[in-house]
Enzyme design. Structure first.
Site, PDB file in Angstrom:
ATOM      1  N   ARG A  58      -8.971 -13.457  -3.292  1.00  0.00           N
ATOM      2  CA  ARG A  58      -9.897 -12.339  -3.118  1.00  0.00           C
ATOM      3  C   ARG A  58     -10.630 -12.023  -4.416  1.00  0.00           C
ATOM      4  O   ARG A  58     -11.675 -11.380  -4.387  1.00  0.00           O
ATOM      5  CB  ARG A  58      -9.136 -11.099  -2.659  1.00  0.00           C
ATOM      6  CG  ARG A  58      -8.487 -11.372  -1.340  1.00  0.00           C
ATOM      7  CD  ARG A  58      -8.433 -10.202  -0.463  1.00  0.00           C
ATOM      8  NE  ARG A  58      -7.448 -10.485   0.560  1.00  0.00           N
ATOM      9  CZ  ARG A  58      -6.717  -9.579   1.152  1.00  0.00           C
ATOM     10  NH1 ARG A  58      -6.876  -8.300   0.846  1.00  0.00           N
ATOM     11  NH2 ARG A  58      -5.847  -9.912   2.066  1.00  0.00           N
ATOM     12  N   ASP A 109      -7.324  -4.144  -6.300  1.00  0.00           N
ATOM     13  CA  ASP A 109      -6.696  -4.477  -5.017  1.00  0.00           C
ATOM     14  C   ASP A 109      -7.080  -5.881  -4.560  1.00  0.00           C
ATOM     15  O   ASP A 109      -7.280  -6.126  -3.377  1.00  0.00           O
ATOM     16  CB  ASP A 109      -7.063  -3.435  -3.948  1.00  0.00           C
ATOM     17  CG  ASP A 109      -6.114  -3.490  -2.746  1.00  0.00           C
ATOM     18  OD1 ASP A 109      -5.089  -4.190  -2.826  1.00  0.00           O
ATOM     19  OD2 ASP A 109      -6.405  -2.830  -1.742  1.00  0.00           O
ATOM     20  N   GLU A 156       0.822  -1.219   0.000  1.00  0.00           N
ATOM     21  CA  GLU A 156       0.000   0.000   0.000  1.00  0.00           C
ATOM     22  C   GLU A 156       0.853   1.265   0.000  1.00  0.00           C
ATOM     23  O   GLU A 156       0.353   2.371  -0.178  1.00  0.00           O
ATOM     24  CB  GLU A 156      -0.946  -0.001   1.202  1.00  0.00           C
ATOM     25  CG  GLU A 156      -2.157  -0.900   1.022  1.00  0.00           C
ATOM     26  CD  GLU A 156      -1.812  -2.374   0.869  1.00  0.00           C
ATOM     27  OE1 GLU A 156      -0.871  -2.834   1.550  1.00  0.00           O
ATOM     28  OE2 GLU A 156      -2.439  -3.041   0.033  1.00  0.00           O
TER      29      GLU A 156
END
Lengths: 568, 568
Positions: free
Chosen positions: A338, A315, A206
């Protein structure tokens, strides 16, 4: 002599050697093996009493052969003791147990050694954190536990120290700085002890760091190898990055890997690229982000890999764990990403076997025969000054980092899922050292729910699915008692029938569960341990931004609950 | 409809009125009485299900007629649910329960309404605190609970607000500022609801405030009366203060009083003088510090009093609770003071009946026939520039503020004690508004222990005594089950046989217990509730300064534990 009560020690002190030894063996099964060695770790899957590795064994199954607590008596499960950490915020940790001594870490980088039977403290270690840490930390002050090995426990800290503590006293044996928190690097993972080395991976994508995995000598802390997850100029894969974008390419490695001793391959997951959400300034596949790497554990050399989401604008941090499973003749790894897909990958060569949806998926139209996603562009692309609505799943997944479990005898994986949708907008952003580098923002999470899903490893078929009001925010534990354990952000710790998904038992711990349940046995009694304490990323993302608005009034926490069967 | 599960509500919504009513009565015993009124409070001793007042009834007995949990089955007691507050530091509170709804306050002035059966949150209220509060607060960010009355719950805050919250929604009905925290005043007590008034007493003697007790109108919050605990010029008792010293005379009133409806007398305890430890600059008896006042509840007029420690140089804060007991023909109050004596006082006139030692006492040579201590001076006097060693008890008591219980059927009080010794030195100090005004410091606490002592009210004789490694830092609960419950700073919640003192059961809550256990019944099931969370004064004084050095590594906490019998 760890794990013995004082009274026993006093008795021993006044006894003859032979008698002592006898008492000793009765009091502490497995005594003499309390210094964790390679043999113990390589056979962790066959050791019912202890929980020595992040995923219990090097295959990361989170499946225990213990069956004293089982579907017939799980209703008799009650808290045996509770330990309050004295620190709040996200409790992402798990209890590690060796021979009756339980090691648990809390938020804010504290380590506690407890008597696993009573919860009484044996020692504590309080790692000093720099005052400006918060400026360089994206996702809460969490930690996922310590690794026991050779008479020490290894602790990776938020300010990028790797600390070796004496397992009996908690005293610092050595303390090495492996990275730079002011650059955005941090450690949140449980280190992996493997054949004389301690292996760690950094957080920090990040902040647009260049991610890495490293191994140090377990005895001295000296660096043995360091492998960047983003290839530099001249290295294979560097051409998958536009211009200089590789320099800020992210690719954190903050979930503990898995190891196949027969193949001598270390599998290590790698997360999202930097910046998280503007794919256009880093055109190309962005290797090895959102991938699982197969590494030579002796050298750190990359043997092969599989990438789940190339040039990711969502992301979809692919850092989720990999479970090594032998499915029929196939040696595979299982991975719930994810991006919403559950994968089976040939772990001898990284070839795609299948990918099935875990949740609604609309960012891709499917996977091609090689497992590469067929992107739903331009509809779901993310651009400057354009809002992309209703992307499924959200950046939380599919499945978040909380690890699934796999019962190797039944060939079934138990997966905690998030069923959320997000609205995203890209933003122009320059990289600056030590500052957040997202290049987008989530405008909104739409309220969703979660599921615990049982998936047959051979086929990818859903065996059963159980829905929770909120996303499922805890790791999962599977046991030979026919049980699957998991927690939810509402604070309930639950036991399910692993064949049917029937909810058999639950207990309200009073704060959300975002860590991992583990199980162990001491003095012939099975226990189940789970940390409770909502905070951090889960608190911010799923609650604060709308994914589960009914939890906005939920409380933080900081406690370890240890359960056992009620005894008359 | 408070306390009903959603499913029941949904069912009701779709049902005929008659059926609804039926279900309703089954689901929630006592429905229709859920708005607390004077009749309920005046008969609280006869109401087994609820716990509506600080000391359960106006006599402050902390004795419950519930006996479902008893000496025969207490080993089957297990946690039913836990609620984590999300705030650490001292948890001095207690669970108040009305008709299945449990109200609990935490450190840092938060209030939670919970379903007493499940721990599910109904509402929360977060009182905003001023940023500079810490400069004017001596003894941690604690609170002792809310008072339910007339559809509201009343909450007294650290910044001296009295807040009336809607009992069903937690919305603020009114919020009155009764004092000035910048002067050193604060509220930590549970208010007392009494015949249309809400009665509170202020903290702040450590800042040399002039203490007071006040009553406001329960419906409007308008002040009805305010009685200073330190008499001003022209008032009886002002001559017990040298010079102007009455102006800074202390006399906090931070423990909820007791009430005798037959005599219509309100008994309210008053704490130490200001400055805490330099008696020479305030020569005289320093009325009404270290006293219990007998007040007219309608006017606040002082009818009579009894003073335990005149001209106190030891900070023997006499604010400990008073229990109203009828012992044979005698109407008495029982009081265990920090000065180390356990007293029986005639509550019709304030005359001394007896005083017996609870701990080693060397500051006094005994009590004279009127109950006045015979001081051990000059040996144990406290002077400037002189160290007075080994004063017993320490300023923690004898007994600290944690309330004892009294079984009126057996005529026995159960008292949590501190067995500590201190070294003290007086210091010259000028009073400055809003600053600590102790005029002494504790040089050292010598490590000690604690006891739970059963005392026969008629005679003052010790029936039994049970020793704990550390001082006993929790309130006590007595029940018709033949049980006495108490916690310790080691974190254990314990049940004792009330006849023998035998320890029958315990559970480790993971942080020290410094609040009060209460009991209640919902849907025919008895529960025991106790907050857990070490902090504040206890943490600083008994641990930090040596009274229990083995607890230096103990953790803070913040959780409510609710126990019930294990059910197959």
């Amino acid at each position: 002599m760890i794990g013995l009560k004082k009274s026993v020690l006093s008795f021993l002190a006044g006894s003859l050697g032979v008698i002592s030894l006898l008492i000793f063996c009765v009091a502490v099964p497995g005594y003499g093996q309390n210094v964790v060695n390679d043999r113990m770790l390589l056979n962790a899957d066959k050791d019912p009493n202890n929980w020595l590795l992040y995923g219990r064994d090097y295959a990361s199954t989170r499946h225990s052969p213990l069956n004293q607590i089982n579907i017939n008596n799980v209703k008799r499960l009650v808290p045996k003791w509770v330990f309050q950490f004295g620190y709040l915020d996200g409790q992402d940790s798990e209890a590690i147990v060796n021979n009756g001594v339980l090691y648990i870490t809390s938020s804010w980088n504290h380590v506690f050694a407890l008597d696993a039977r009573t919860g009484n403290m044996i020692w504590r270690y309080d790692h000093p954190l720099p005052e400006d840490l918060g400026k360089h930390l994206c996702c809460d002050v969490v930690n996922r536990g310590v690794a026991p090995y050779r008479g020490k426990v290894y602790f990776a800290t938020l300010d990028e120290h790797l600390v070796a503590l004496d397992a009996k006293t908690g005293k610092v044996v050595w303390d090495k700085v492996l990275g730079d928190y002011t650059y955005g690097e941090s450690f949140t993972l449980m280190p992996m002890a493997l054949r004389g080395k301690i292996i760690v991976g950094t957080s920090g994508a990040e902040y647009g760091i260049r991610g890495w995995i490293a191994a140090v000598d377990a005895d001295t802390g000296e660096l043995v190898w360091k492998t960047y997850t983003i290839p530099g100029p001249g290295e294979p894969g560097n051409d998958t990055w536009k211009g200089e974008s590789w320099k800020y390419g992210g690719g954190s490695a903050w979930i503990t890997g898995s190891y196949d001793p027969d193949l001598n391959i270390l599998y290590w997951p790698v997360g999202n690229p930097g910046p998280d959400m503007d794919r256009h300034i880093r055109e190309g596949d962005n290797l090895y982000t959102n991938s699982t790497l197969a590494l030579d554990p002796d050298t750190g050399k990359i043997k092969f890999y599989f990438q789940y989401t190339p040039n990711d604008p969502y992301d979809f941090d692919g850092v989720n764990e990999v479970i090594l499973a032998d499915v029929g003749e196939k040696k595979v790894w299982l991975h719930a990403d994810r991006n919403g897909y559950f994968y089976s990958i040939d772990r001898t060569n990284g070839k795609f076997i299948y990918g099935v949806p875990l949740s609604e998926i609309n960012w891709a139209k499917g996977l091609d025969p090689s497992g590469r996603p067929i992107m739903n562009w331009p509809e779901k692309d993310v651009h400057f000054d354009k809002v992309t609505r209703n992307i499924s799943p959200s950046l939380e997944g599919g499945k978040e980092w909380h690890p699934m479990a796999y019962n190797p005898k039944k060939g079934v994986a138990y997966v905690p899922t998030f069923q959320l949708t997000m609205d995203l907008q890209a933003m122009r952003q320059e990289w600056k050292r030590g500052e957040l580098y997202l290049a987008a923002k989530v405008l909104e999470y739409h309220p969703g729910y979660g599921s615990l899903v049982a998936i047959e490893a051979a086929t990818g078929k859903t065996k059963w699915s159980w829905n929770n009001k909120s996303p499922m925010t805890s790791g999962v534990l599977s046991t030979d008692g026919g049980l699957v354990f998991a927690g939810n952000p509402e604070g309930e710790f639950m036991a399910f029938n692993d064949e049917t998904g029937e909810l058999l038992w639950k207990f309200q711990t009073g704060s959300g569960i975002v860590g991992n349940p583990t199980t162990f046995s001491v003095d012939g009694k099975q226990y189940i341990a789970v940390p409770s304490g909502l905070g951090g990323w889960m608190g911010w993302a799923t609650l604060g931004q709308g994914g589960a608005p009914w939890l906005k009034t939920a409380t933080k926490g900081g406690a370890l609950f240890v359960f056992g069967l009620f005894e008359e």
